[in-house]
Design an enzyme around this catalytic site. Structure first.
Site, PDB file in Angstrom:
ATOM      1  N   ARG A 160      29.119  26.383  38.153  1.00  0.00           N
ATOM      2  CA  ARG A 160      28.866  26.914  36.800  1.00  0.00           C
ATOM      3  C   ARG A 160      27.518  27.644  36.686  1.00  0.00           C
ATOM      4  O   ARG A 160      26.593  27.210  36.032  1.00  0.00           O
ATOM      5  CB  ARG A 160      28.960  25.789  35.773  1.00  0.00           C
ATOM      6  CG  ARG A 160      30.357  25.193  35.745  1.00  0.00           C
ATOM      7  CD  ARG A 160      30.478  24.046  34.794  1.00  0.00           C
ATOM      8  NE  ARG A 160      30.530  24.509  33.406  1.00  0.00           N
ATOM      9  CZ  ARG A 160      30.636  23.664  32.379  1.00  0.00           C
ATOM     10  NH1 ARG A 160      30.654  22.380  32.591  1.00  0.00           N
ATOM     11  NH2 ARG A 160      30.675  24.120  31.139  1.00  0.00           N
ATOM     12  N   ILE A 196      40.076  28.855  35.925  1.00  0.00           N
ATOM     13  CA  ILE A 196      38.737  29.032  35.352  1.00  0.00           C
ATOM     14  C   ILE A 196      37.650  28.354  36.179  1.00  0.00           C
ATOM     15  O   ILE A 196      36.632  28.949  36.500  1.00  0.00           O
ATOM     16  CB  ILE A 196      38.689  28.495  33.897  1.00  0.00           C
ATOM     17  CG1 ILE A 196      39.816  29.078  33.038  1.00  0.00           C
ATOM     18  CG2 ILE A 196      37.311  28.741  33.274  1.00  0.00           C
ATOM     19  CD1 ILE A 196      39.681  30.551  32.707  1.00  0.00           C
ATOM     20  N   CYS A 203      27.826  20.956  37.892  1.00  0.00           N
ATOM     21  CA  CYS A 203      28.330  19.730  37.264  1.00  0.00           C
ATOM     22  C   CYS A 203      29.612  19.374  38.007  1.00  0.00           C
ATOM     23  O   CYS A 203      30.023  20.052  38.944  1.00  0.00           O
ATOM     24  CB  CYS A 203      28.567  19.932  35.773  1.00  0.00           C
ATOM     25  SG  CYS A 203      30.106  20.731  35.412  1.00  0.00           S
ATOM     26  N   ARG A 222      31.015  11.915  25.065  1.00  0.00           N
ATOM     27  CA  ARG A 222      30.434  13.247  24.883  1.00  0.00           C
ATOM     28  C   ARG A 222      31.340  14.104  23.999  1.00  0.00           C
ATOM     29  O   ARG A 222      30.869  15.008  23.334  1.00  0.00           O
ATOM     30  CB  ARG A 222      30.262  13.956  26.239  1.00  0.00           C
ATOM     31  CG  ARG A 222      29.412  13.185  27.225  1.00  0.00           C
ATOM     32  CD  ARG A 222      29.085  13.998  28.439  1.00  0.00           C
ATOM     33  NE  ARG A 222      28.452  15.261  28.059  1.00  0.00           N
ATOM     34  CZ  ARG A 222      27.903  16.082  28.932  1.00  0.00           C
ATOM     35  NH1 ARG A 222      27.945  15.794  30.216  1.00  0.00           N
ATOM     36  NH2 ARG A 222      27.338  17.190  28.554  1.00  0.00           N
ATOM     37  N   LYS A 277      33.542  19.872  19.141  1.00  0.00           N
ATOM     38  CA  LYS A 277      32.324  19.732  19.954  1.00  0.00           C
ATOM     39  C   LYS A 277      31.816  21.103  20.385  1.00  0.00           C
ATOM     40  O   LYS A 277      30.636  21.423  20.235  1.00  0.00           O
ATOM     41  CB  LYS A 277      32.619  18.911  21.202  1.00  0.00           C
ATOM     42  CG  LYS A 277      31.518  18.992  22.263  1.00  0.00           C
ATOM     43  CD  LYS A 277      31.793  18.189  23.497  1.00  0.00           C
ATOM     44  CE  LYS A 277      32.606  18.903  24.522  1.00  0.00           C
ATOM     45  NZ  LYS A 277      31.899  19.837  25.416  1.00  0.00           N
ATOM     46  N   ASN A 278      32.737  21.941  20.919  1.00  0.00           N
ATOM     47  CA  ASN A 278      32.279  23.200  21.514  1.00  0.00           C
ATOM     48  C   ASN A 278      31.913  24.256  20.475  1.00  0.00           C
ATOM     49  O   ASN A 278      31.328  25.275  20.807  1.00  0.00           O
ATOM     50  CB  ASN A 278      33.332  23.731  22.499  1.00  0.00           C
ATOM     51  CG  ASN A 278      33.368  22.854  23.742  1.00  0.00           C
ATOM     52  OD1 ASN A 278      32.494  22.023  23.957  1.00  0.00           O
ATOM     53  ND2 ASN A 278      34.410  23.017  24.549  1.00  0.00           N
ATOM     54  N   ILE A 285      24.737  30.722  35.726  1.00  0.00           N
ATOM     55  CA  ILE A 285      24.486  31.363  34.421  1.00  0.00           C
ATOM     56  C   ILE A 285      24.129  32.833  34.619  1.00  0.00           C
ATOM     57  O   ILE A 285      23.505  33.458  33.756  1.00  0.00           O
ATOM     58  CB  ILE A 285      23.352  30.646  33.645  1.00  0.00           C
ATOM     59  CG1 ILE A 285      22.035  30.671  34.434  1.00  0.00           C
ATOM     60  CG2 ILE A 285      23.751  29.230  33.266  1.00  0.00           C
ATOM     61  CD1 ILE A 285      20.820  30.359  33.563  1.00  0.00           C
ATOM     62  N   ASP A 286      24.584  33.402  35.742  1.00  0.00           N
ATOM     63  CA  ASP A 286      24.240  34.806  36.033  1.00  0.00           C
ATOM     64  C   ASP A 286      24.717  35.756  34.935  1.00  0.00           C
ATOM     65  O   ASP A 286      24.014  36.720  34.586  1.00  0.00           O
ATOM     66  CB  ASP A 286      24.823  35.223  37.383  1.00  0.00           C
ATOM     67  CG  ASP A 286      26.332  34.993  37.450  1.00  0.00           C
ATOM     68  OD1 ASP A 286      26.788  33.943  36.987  1.00  0.00           O
ATOM     69  OD2 ASP A 286      27.047  35.876  37.932  1.00  0.00           O
ATOM     70  N   LEU A 287      25.865  35.461  34.335  1.00  0.00           N
ATOM     71  CA  LEU A 287      26.395  36.374  33.301  1.00  0.00           C
ATOM     72  C   LEU A 287      25.568  36.273  32.011  1.00  0.00           C
ATOM     73  O   LEU A 287      25.370  37.261  31.298  1.00  0.00           O
ATOM     74  CB  LEU A 287      27.858  36.070  33.019  1.00  0.00           C
ATOM     75  CG  LEU A 287      28.789  36.256  34.220  1.00  0.00           C
ATOM     76  CD1 LEU A 287      30.209  35.854  33.860  1.00  0.00           C
ATOM     77  CD2 LEU A 287      28.752  37.703  34.721  1.00  0.00           C
ATOM     78  N   ASP A 317      40.463  23.400  29.175  1.00  0.00           N
ATOM     79  CA  ASP A 317      40.071  22.080  28.668  1.00  0.00           C
ATOM     80  C   ASP A 317      41.279  21.200  28.339  1.00  0.00           C
ATOM     81  O   ASP A 317      41.106  20.037  27.996  1.00  0.00           O
ATOM     82  CB  ASP A 317      39.203  22.213  27.404  1.00  0.00           C
ATOM     83  CG  ASP A 317      37.838  22.773  27.735  1.00  0.00           C
ATOM     84  OD1 ASP A 317      37.105  23.130  26.790  1.00  0.00           O
ATOM     85  OD2 ASP A 317      37.513  22.880  28.926  1.00  0.00           O
TER      86      ASP A 317
HETATM   87  C1  EPZ Z   1      32.642  26.479  27.743  1.00  0.00           C
HETATM   88  O1  EPZ Z   1      31.897  26.280  28.935  1.00  0.00           O
HETATM   89  C2  EPZ Z   1      33.035  25.091  27.261  1.00  0.00           C
HETATM   90  N1  EPZ Z   1      31.823  24.319  26.970  1.00  0.00           N
HETATM   91  C3  EPZ Z   1      33.863  24.389  28.324  1.00  0.00           C
HETATM   92  O2  EPZ Z   1      34.274  23.132  27.777  1.00  0.00           O
HETATM   93  C4  EPZ Z   1      35.106  25.227  28.619  1.00  0.00           C
HETATM   94  O3  EPZ Z   1      35.842  24.617  29.657  1.00  0.00           O
HETATM   95  C5  EPZ Z   1      34.689  26.642  29.034  1.00  0.00           C
HETATM   96  O4  EPZ Z   1      33.846  27.227  28.012  1.00  0.00           O
HETATM   97  C6  EPZ Z   1      35.891  27.570  29.237  1.00  0.00           C
HETATM   98  O5  EPZ Z   1      36.643  27.628  28.072  1.00  0.00           O
HETATM   99  C7  EPZ Z   1      31.180  24.512  25.794  1.00  0.00           C
HETATM  100  O6  EPZ Z   1      31.580  25.319  24.975  1.00  0.00           O
HETATM  101  C8  EPZ Z   1      29.960  23.665  25.541  1.00  0.00           C
HETATM  102  P1  EPZ Z   1      32.447  29.808  30.748  1.00  0.00           P
HETATM  103  P2  EPZ Z   1      31.121  27.540  29.616  1.00  0.00           P
HETATM  104  O7  EPZ Z   1      31.101  30.433  30.759  1.00  0.00           O
HETATM  105  O8  EPZ Z   1      30.613  28.419  28.553  1.00  0.00           O
HETATM  106  C9  EPZ Z   1      31.991  31.219  35.263  1.00  0.00           C
HETATM  107  C10 EPZ Z   1      34.613  20.819  27.761  1.00  0.00           C
HETATM  108  O9  EPZ Z   1      35.322  20.071  28.458  1.00  0.00           O
HETATM  109  N2  EPZ Z   1      30.659  31.689  34.872  1.00  0.00           N
HETATM  110  O10 EPZ Z   1      33.509  30.378  29.867  1.00  0.00           O
HETATM  111  O11 EPZ Z   1      30.160  26.983  30.594  1.00  0.00           O
HETATM  112  C11 EPZ Z   1      32.101  29.696  35.218  1.00  0.00           C
HETATM  113  O12 EPZ Z   1      31.608  29.119  36.409  1.00  0.00           O
HETATM  114  C12 EPZ Z   1      33.819  21.920  28.422  1.00  0.00           C
HETATM  115  O13 EPZ Z   1      34.515  20.742  26.503  1.00  0.00           O
HETATM  116  C13 EPZ Z   1      29.910  32.437  35.775  1.00  0.00           C
HETATM  117  O14 EPZ Z   1      30.341  32.705  36.893  1.00  0.00           O
HETATM  118  O15 EPZ Z   1      32.318  28.244  30.385  1.00  0.00           O
HETATM  119  C14 EPZ Z   1      33.584  29.488  35.030  1.00  0.00           C
HETATM  120  O16 EPZ Z   1      34.218  29.581  36.280  1.00  0.00           O
HETATM  121  C15 EPZ Z   1      33.992  21.922  29.920  1.00  0.00           C
HETATM  122  N3  EPZ Z   1      28.672  32.875  35.409  1.00  0.00           N
HETATM  123  C16 EPZ Z   1      33.998  30.690  34.158  1.00  0.00           C
HETATM  124  O17 EPZ Z   1      32.939  31.654  34.297  1.00  0.00           O
HETATM  125  C17 EPZ Z   1      28.157  32.623  34.157  1.00  0.00           C
HETATM  126  O18 EPZ Z   1      27.025  33.079  33.874  1.00  0.00           O
HETATM  127  C18 EPZ Z   1      34.159  30.372  32.678  1.00  0.00           C
HETATM  128  O19 EPZ Z   1      32.971  29.707  32.267  1.00  0.00           O
HETATM  129  C19 EPZ Z   1      28.936  31.869  33.255  1.00  0.00           C
HETATM  130  C20 EPZ Z   1      30.174  31.427  33.628  1.00  0.00           C
END
Ligand code: EPZ
Length: 427
Positions: free
Chosen positions: A128, A335, A123, A405, A22-23, A130-132, A313
């Site tokens: 979560r 995380i 969520c 999903r 999926k991811n 999206i600042d990064l 995950d």
């Molecule tokens: C991806 O989410 C996956 N989703 C998630 O899988 C997975 O848990 C996650 O990566 C971590 O491996 C998809 O690929 C569609 P991150 P993502 O950005 O990209 C913080 C599932 O169950 N952060 O690596 O959203 C964030 O809040 C899903 O399949 C910021 O602070 O995860 C988190 O604490 C759930 N600012 C950490 O970083 C940002 O701009 C890691 O998030 C972005 C993230």
């Protein structure tokens, strides 16, 4: 709304096919926006999130054609044609239902120099932000405006210059967005502390197949040399390491013996190590992983971490398994700030779990009891299915749209290896 009903206590055994990831699918599909030529994705899993992403691409003016999917097949072939885009906007009503919609931001800017994407909002597992994503896009030259719940990203003069950025924390989605934007930039971009998840490797390999120039694939430093344009390609989605890990936990929690077929074992090292430490026998046979659990499960101390660490995950699924271990396990979720929504539901089935901040202590109990429970997010709902497979009596999991999903034809796959499981509508 559908429910899943399980009558637990059956040992699972047999061969279970693993679907495309999926991811990976959710970051490969938006790559089609980067070219006017067709992108064909093979081994695309049949999932609600994949369908939602297809609708988003249609909204932008791309066509998504499913080819040759016989009902009995797992996975599908989809050809995406984004020759002419009619919109560069991902609206709130789509983004709020699927956060991964944010992954059109990078490719839209990389394609035509503009993207308008609704902010996703939080969520169940955390806010979560999206600042990064935005900081990385700015670092390679995008101009970012925030207004009325939307982010507008533009490339001055229509094409990004490229640039350097070092992530302060690892972010899978932000790495994916900035890579998809940088591949058509004017210059070179260096991304430090990039996510190294196998899904990132799959993304980079697909972009290279489309003509992108990326070095350091699989490492935390990606160097992207921008090219004028990308061309079409045919690319197969990698196997789903989280689906495979989830079904490995199903074998472990039922004392079963499963062969997981069509996996990439290298993607699952941390999961395999944890399973072996829990007393599960694992046999690696090429692209088949045999998971056999003849004896009692041992407790573990586990902390989630970015790849190659133990995947966040997989946390909920391991917690379900460890509720029946002989002793106390300690799980730490590093995380996400709220990824223990499954705990109160597992407790309703007799689990003994104490959460303090980001740490959960799971004291093994002799048995779980079936109960009506509620799914809250994708992986939490899988942990409830796992508990139901082992529990005495009947478990009903409500709100299974969360499951749909991320798990392709879950009850079919589990029925085929001996589970007493069925889906019931709210008739
Ligand atoms: C991806 O989410 C996956 N989703 C998630 O899988 C997975 O848990 C996650 O990566 C971590 O491996 C998809 O690929 C569609 P991150 P993502 O950005 O990209 C913080 C599932 O169950 N952060 O690596 O959203 C964030 O809040 C899903 O399949 C910021 O602070 O995860 C988190 O604490 C759930 N600012 C950490 O970083 C940002 O701009 C890691 O998030 C972005 C993230």
């Amino acid at each position: 709304m559908d429910r899943i009903i399980i009558r637990g206590g059956k040992r699972l055994s047999g061969r279970l096919p693993i679907s495309g990831a999926k991811n990976a699918a959710l970051t490969l599909m938006p790559c089609a926006l980067l070219t006017e030529e067709p992108l064909t994705l093979r081994n695309l899993p049949r999932l609600a999130d994949v369908d939602s992403f297809g609708h988003l691409l249609n909204q932008l003016g791309a066509s998504t054609q499913i080819e040759g999917a016989r009902p009995e097949d797992f996975g599908r072939v989809m050809t995406i044609r984004a020759g002419k885009l009619t919109s560069t906007e991902a609206p709130y009503d789509i983004v709020r239902k699927m956060r991964a919609s944010i992954l059109v931001l990078g490719p839209l800017v990389g394609r035509g120099g503009e993207a308008v994407v609704s902010l996703p909002g939080g969520c169940a597992i955390g806010n979560r932000p999206i600042d990064l994503h935005l900081k990385a896009m700015e670092a390679i030259g995008a101009e970012i405006e925030l207004a009325a719940g939307y982010v507008k990203a533009t490339a001055p003069g229509g094409r990004l210059p490229g640039g350097d950025y070092v992530f302060p924390i690892v972010s899978v989605g932000a790495t994916e967005n900035v890579v998809m934007a940088a591949v058509t930039a004017r210059g070179v971009s260096r991304i430090g502390n990039a996510a190294r998840e196998p899904e990132i490797v799959d993304l980079c390999n697909c972009l290279v197949a489309m003509g992108a120039k990326i070095s350091g694939i699989g490492t935390e430093t990606l160097i992207i040399t921008g090219v004028e344009r990308l061309h079409g390609a045919t690319y197969a989605v990698m196997p789903d390491r989280i689906e495979a890990g989830s079904y490995a936990c199903a074998a472990a929690i039922t004392g079963g013996d499963l062969e997981l077929a069509g996996v990439d074992i290298e993607d699952m090292r941390a999961t395999i190590t944890a399973l072996v430490q829990a007393g599960v026998e694992v046999e690696e046979k090429g692209d088949v992983l045999r998971v056999n659990a003849p004896g009692p499960l041992k407790p573990l101390t586990l902390a989630t971490a970015p790849f190659p660490g133990f995947a966040t995950d997989m946390q909920a699924q391991f917690m379900a398994m460890l509720t029946l271990a002989e002793g106390a396990s300690v799980l730490t979720e590093t995380i996400f700030e709220n990824r223990y929504m499954h705990v109160p539901e597992l407790a309703r089935m007799g689990a003994d779990i104490h959460v303090s901040g980001r740490t959960a202590v799971v004291r093994g109990v002799a048995k779980l009891n079936g109960a009506p429970v509620m799914a809250t997010d994708l992986r939490a709902s899988m942990s409830l299915i796992l508990a139901g497979l082992a529990a005495e009596g009947e478990t009903q999991v409500a709100r299974v749209y969360h499951l749909d999903r991320g798990y392709e034809r879950l009850e079919e796959k589990l029925q085929a290896v001996g589970a007493d499981i069925e889906r019931a509508g709210d008739g």
